[in-house]
Design a protein around this motif. Structure first.
Motif, PDB file in Angstrom:
ATOM      1  N   ALA A 215      -5.235  -9.067  -3.497  1.00 15.78           N
ATOM      2  CA  ALA A 215      -5.918  -7.778  -3.292  1.00 15.78           C
ATOM      3  C   ALA A 215      -6.413  -7.665  -1.857  1.00 15.78           C
ATOM      4  CB  ALA A 215      -7.096  -7.664  -4.249  1.00 15.78           C
ATOM      5  N   LYS A 216      -6.865  -8.811  -1.310  1.00 13.41           N
ATOM      6  CA  LYS A 216      -7.481  -8.799   0.012  1.00 13.41           C
ATOM      7  C   LYS A 216      -6.458  -8.906   1.150  1.00 13.41           C
ATOM      8  CE  LYS A 216     -11.831  -8.597  -1.242  1.00 13.41           C
ATOM      9  NZ  LYS A 216     -12.591  -7.356  -0.979  1.00 13.41           N
ATOM     10  N   LEU A 217      -5.180  -8.832   0.805  1.00 15.41           N
ATOM     11  CA  LEU A 217      -4.173  -8.820   1.869  1.00 15.41           C
ATOM     12  C   LEU A 217      -3.678  -7.399   2.135  1.00 15.41           C
ATOM     13  CD1 LEU A 217      -2.034 -11.985   0.992  1.00 15.41           C
ATOM     14  CD2 LEU A 217      -4.200 -11.803   2.203  1.00 15.41           C
ATOM     15  N   ASN A 218      -4.177  -6.437   1.354  1.00 11.43           N
ATOM     16  CA  ASN A 218      -3.710  -5.055   1.518  1.00 11.43           C
ATOM     17  C   ASN A 218      -4.390  -4.389   2.709  1.00 11.43           C
ATOM     18  OD1 ASN A 218      -2.007  -4.925  -0.770  1.00 11.43           O
ATOM     19  ND2 ASN A 218      -3.801  -4.778  -2.098  1.00 11.43           N
ATOM     20  N   PHE A 219      -3.652  -3.559   3.384  1.00 12.48           N
ATOM     21  CA  PHE A 219      -4.242  -2.770   4.472  1.00 12.48           C
ATOM     22  C   PHE A 219      -3.427  -1.493   4.669  1.00 12.48           C
ATOM     23  CE2 PHE A 219      -1.448  -3.336   8.290  1.00 12.48           C
ATOM     24  CZ  PHE A 219      -0.541  -4.256   7.771  1.00 12.48           C
ATOM     25  N   ALA A 220      -4.055  -0.536   5.345  1.00 12.13           N
ATOM     26  CA  ALA A 220      -3.346   0.712   5.649  1.00 12.13           C
ATOM     27  C   ALA A 220      -2.897   0.680   7.106  1.00 12.13           C
ATOM     28  CB  ALA A 220      -4.271   1.904   5.410  1.00 12.13           C
ATOM     29  N   THR A 221      -1.647   1.032   7.336  1.00 17.67           N
ATOM     30  CA  THR A 221      -1.128   1.075   8.713  1.00 17.67           C
ATOM     31  C   THR A 221      -1.624   2.351   9.397  1.00 17.67           C
ATOM     32  OG1 THR A 221       0.836   2.293   8.082  1.00 17.67           O
ATOM     33  CG2 THR A 221       0.990  -0.123   8.015  1.00 17.67           C
ATOM     34  N   ARG A 222      -1.172   2.541  10.631  1.00 14.71           N
ATOM     35  CA  ARG A 222      -1.612   3.719  11.381  1.00 14.71           C
ATOM     36  C   ARG A 222      -1.043   5.006  10.787  1.00 14.71           C
ATOM     37  NH1 ARG A 222      -0.292   3.353  17.069  1.00 14.71           N
ATOM     38  NH2 ARG A 222       1.609   2.446  16.247  1.00 14.71           N
ATOM     39  N   ALA A 223      -0.126   4.894   9.828  1.00 13.23           N
ATOM     40  CA  ALA A 223       0.390   6.110   9.172  1.00 13.23           C
ATOM     41  C   ALA A 223      -0.655   6.721   8.232  1.00 13.23           C
ATOM     42  CB  ALA A 223       1.652   5.771   8.382  1.00 13.23           C
ATOM     43  N   CYS A 224      -1.722   5.979   7.960  1.00 13.91           N
ATOM     44  CA  CYS A 224      -2.765   6.484   7.029  1.00 13.91           C
ATOM     45  C   CYS A 224      -3.467   7.699   7.622  1.00 13.91           C
ATOM     46  CB  CYS A 224      -3.778   5.370   6.764  1.00 13.91           C
ATOM     47  SG  CYS A 224      -5.170   5.909   5.754  1.00 13.91           S
ATOM     48  N   ASN A 225      -3.594   8.765   6.794  1.00 15.54           N
ATOM     49  CA  ASN A 225      -4.273   9.981   7.275  1.00 15.54           C
ATOM     50  C   ASN A 225      -5.645  10.159   6.608  1.00 15.54           C
ATOM     51  OD1 ASN A 225      -3.771  10.817   4.712  1.00 15.54           O
ATOM     52  ND2 ASN A 225      -2.121  12.230   5.245  1.00 15.54           N
ATOM     53  N   SER A 226      -6.144   9.112   5.971  1.00 17.49           N
ATOM     54  CA  SER A 226      -7.476   9.112   5.338  1.00 17.49           C
ATOM     55  C   SER A 226      -7.607  10.110   4.189  1.00 17.49           C
ATOM     56  CB  SER A 226      -8.578   9.416   6.368  1.00 17.49           C
ATOM     57  OG  SER A 226      -8.543   8.487   7.406  1.00 17.49           O
ATOM     58  N   CYS A 254      -9.110  -4.943  -7.902  1.00 15.88           N
ATOM     59  CA  CYS A 254      -7.670  -4.624  -7.874  1.00 15.88           C
ATOM     60  C   CYS A 254      -6.901  -5.509  -8.862  1.00 15.88           C
ATOM     61  CB  CYS A 254      -7.127  -4.837  -6.458  1.00 15.88           C
ATOM     62  SG  CYS A 254      -5.352  -4.633  -6.355  1.00 15.88           S
ATOM     63  N   GLN A 255      -6.001  -4.871  -9.614  1.00 12.15           N
ATOM     64  CA  GLN A 255      -5.188  -5.613 -10.592  1.00 12.15           C
ATOM     65  C   GLN A 255      -3.740  -5.747 -10.110  1.00 12.15           C
ATOM     66  OE1 GLN A 255      -6.391  -6.104 -14.204  1.00 12.15           O
ATOM     67  NE2 GLN A 255      -8.399  -5.784 -13.299  1.00 12.15           N
ATOM     68  N   GLY A 256      -3.487  -5.345  -8.887  1.00 13.68           N
ATOM     69  CA  GLY A 256      -2.143  -5.522  -8.313  1.00 13.68           C
ATOM     70  C   GLY A 256      -1.073  -4.673  -8.977  1.00 13.68           C
ATOM     71  N   CYS A 257      -1.445  -3.498  -9.481  1.00 12.93           N
ATOM     72  CA  CYS A 257      -0.489  -2.726 -10.292  1.00 12.93           C
ATOM     73  C   CYS A 257       0.547  -1.979  -9.457  1.00 12.93           C
ATOM     74  CB  CYS A 257      -1.243  -1.746 -11.178  1.00 12.93           C
ATOM     75  SG  CYS A 257      -1.901  -0.319 -10.285  1.00 12.93           S
ATOM     76  N   MET A 258       0.354  -1.879  -8.151  1.00 13.03           N
ATOM     77  CA  MET A 258       1.303  -1.262  -7.203  1.00 13.03           C
ATOM     78  C   MET A 258       1.234   0.256  -7.144  1.00 13.03           C
ATOM     79  SD  MET A 258       2.921  -3.728  -5.723  1.00 13.03           S
ATOM     80  CE  MET A 258       1.590  -4.872  -5.957  1.00 13.03           C
ATOM     81  N   ARG A 259       0.283   0.866  -7.870  1.00  6.82           N
ATOM     82  CA  ARG A 259       0.252   2.331  -7.871  1.00  6.82           C
ATOM     83  C   ARG A 259      -0.093   2.886  -6.492  1.00  6.82           C
ATOM     84  NH1 ARG A 259      -2.841   5.617 -12.466  1.00  6.82           N
ATOM     85  NH2 ARG A 259      -1.589   4.157 -13.666  1.00  6.82           N
ATOM     86  N   CYS A 260      -1.122   2.321  -5.850  1.00  9.32           N
ATOM     87  CA  CYS A 260      -1.534   2.865  -4.545  1.00  9.32           C
ATOM     88  C   CYS A 260      -0.395   2.769  -3.551  1.00  9.32           C
ATOM     89  CB  CYS A 260      -2.788   2.147  -4.033  1.00  9.32           C
ATOM     90  SG  CYS A 260      -2.667   0.349  -4.019  1.00  9.32           S
ATOM     91  N   ARG A 261       0.246   1.608  -3.506  1.00  8.41           N
ATOM     92  CA  ARG A 261       1.349   1.408  -2.560  1.00  8.41           C
ATOM     93  C   ARG A 261       2.504   2.378  -2.847  1.00  8.41           C
ATOM     94  NH1 ARG A 261       4.299  -1.771   0.803  1.00  8.41           N
ATOM     95  NH2 ARG A 261       6.370  -2.370   0.103  1.00  8.41           N
ATOM     96  N   SER A 262       2.788   2.596  -4.132  1.00 12.52           N
ATOM     97  CA  SER A 262       3.954   3.409  -4.503  1.00 12.52           C
ATOM     98  C   SER A 262       3.716   4.891  -4.305  1.00 12.52           C
ATOM     99  CB  SER A 262       4.326   3.156  -5.959  1.00 12.52           C
ATOM    100  OG  SER A 262       4.668   1.804  -6.122  1.00 12.52           O
TER     101      SER A 262
END
Ligand SMILES: Cc1cc2nc3c(=O)[nH]c(=O)nc-3n(C[C@H](O)[C@H](O)[C@H](O)COP(=O)(O)O)c2cc1C
Ligand code: SF4
Ligand code: SF4
Length: 369
Positions: A215-226, A254-262
């Motif tokens: 969970a703690k390895l996730n981050f948003a790149t500069r493509a993030c628009n908040s 975080c349960q690692g379900c991949m929804r945010c990333r997807s």
């Protein structure tokens, strides 16, 4: 049409007339499987209710009435059931023979031209076992291959094989539920259960340690628009928007379900392999041993923190606590464009295709059918 099945208790008969499906999903595979169960039951004349288990069911929860068939539908995480479904099953009210079934989706992968089947391990029978202990009459257990959604580890399949796998899965799930509705007992996948038992240490390590660290390895790149959609759509409320401009901050929920990333509209969410390597060094047992060594110069009793069960417990607590601290620093550092670019360049996940179950929108994932 009403279906009659022999009840769990001698001499008792259940009139099955309603299917209640409770599902957990990250990227829609288990929702599709729940819908297939529902479609087959409707075709057989059953009343049907389909509900997500997160956030907690919108009605007053599972209230098995005479005539209900309870179905639990879930994905596989690390060869077992996700914690959220284990907790839900443990919270079910006791029953005296309500018929139930468990349907698990697992992740198949295309390697070259060959589809490698997933492995559900203990996922299905762990949930079935909890139901059995609670007095449910488990009439069906099955796991079905769906495209794997673990896209921080591998890219998702392209459209054509995805649709092929999903098409086959629909046929398989429909046949399974039809035989349960017809009164046959289908307890499938017992060899896979044996493999799952052999892999139980992996499942346990993932659940007590791995998923928190990932969970703690996730981050948003500069493509993030908040936009904050990842935080709003997370089924477990695990993302906080922090800082100015706000950026997603992953918590241990975080349960690692991949929804945010997807479902991030700008595909900004990545998992940092290079930060993972750095964090392992800073939060692992060697770092603790060093700190304990330093502390022991002043307080000799501190040496106990390096030995035996106390040592293991200290390593575990130190790992989680230090990871939370190091992640705060990481979250602050990635605001610097050059740092953000470095971490984006040093993780393969930027090149991994995201996965969304075909035909499932973010709105579909939000709630009851
Ligand atoms: C963290 C994580 C762990 C996974 N572990 C396994 C596994 O051990 N075995 C497997 O077959 N699939 C595994 N998968 C793949 C999913 O179980 C599979 O794609 C599932 O259909 C996803 O369903 P959902 O879209 O309803 O969440 C894993 C996926 C994730 C995100
Ligand atoms: S959904 Fe994507 S773009 Fe929106 S805040 Fe989250 S990471 Fe940023
Ligand atoms: S933070 Fe993302 S991966 Fe974690 S539970 Fe929420 S939606 Fe799933």
């Amino acid at each position: 049409m009403e279906n009659w099945l022999a009840g769990a208790e001698a001499g008792r008969r259940h009139v099955m007339s309603r299917l209640q499906v409770y599902y957990l999903t990250g990227t829609g595979n288990s929702l599709l499987a729940a819908r297939w169960l529902a479609a087959a039951a409707r075709a057989a004349g059953f009343g049907v209710a389909v509900r997500s288990i997160v956030p907690a069911p919108s009605s007053d929860g599972p209230d098995a009435q005479p005539g209900d068939l309870l179905a639990l539908c879930l994905p596989t995480h690390a060869f077992t059931a996700p914690w959220a479904m284990i907790r839900f099953a443990l919270g079910l009210p006791p029953s005296r023979g309500t018929p139930a079934l468990v349907l698990v989706t697992r992740g198949t992968l295309l390697v070259g031209r060959v589809l490698i089947p997933g492995l559900e391990g203990t996922a299905a029978y762990l949930i079935a076992g909890i139901l059995r202990v609670k007095g449910y009459d488990v009439r069906g257990v099955h796991a079905v291959d769906m495209p794997s959604n673990w896209t921080i580890v591998h890219p998702a399949m392209s459209v054509e094989p995805t649709e092929r796998v999903v098409g086959q899965a629909e046929v398989e799930v429909t046949a399974f539920v039809q035989s349960v509705l017809a009164g046959r007992r289908r307890l499938d996948g017992q060899v896979r259960l044996a493999l799952g038992l052999a892999l139980a240490p992996v499942s346990l390590l993932y659940n007590i340690l791995g998923r928190f660290r990932l969970a703690k390895l996730n981050f948003a790149t500069r493509a993030c628009n908040s936009c904050g959609r990842c935080a709003r759509e997370c089924p477990h409320g695990a993302i906080r928007m922090r800082g100015r401009p706000p950026r997603p901050f992953w918590t241990y929920d975080c349960q690692g379900c991949m929804r945010c990333r997807s479902y991030c509209p700008t595909e900004a969410i990545e998992t940092s392999y290079s930060f993972g390597a750095l964090a392992s060094f800073l939060t692992g047992s060697s770092a603790l041993a060093f700190l304990v060594g330093e502390a022991a110069r002043h307080v000799p009793a501190a040496r106990a923190l390096n030995r035996g069960w106390l040592g293991r417990l200290a390593t575990y607590a130190y790992g989680l606590g230090a990871m939370a601290l190091v992640y705060r620093a990481f979250h602050a550092a990635i605001r610097v464009p050059a740092v953000n670019r470095f971490f984006a360049l040093t993780t393969p996940t930027t090149r991994f295709r995201r996965y969304r179950a075909p035909g499932v929108s973010a709105a579909d994932l939000r709630g009851d059918e």
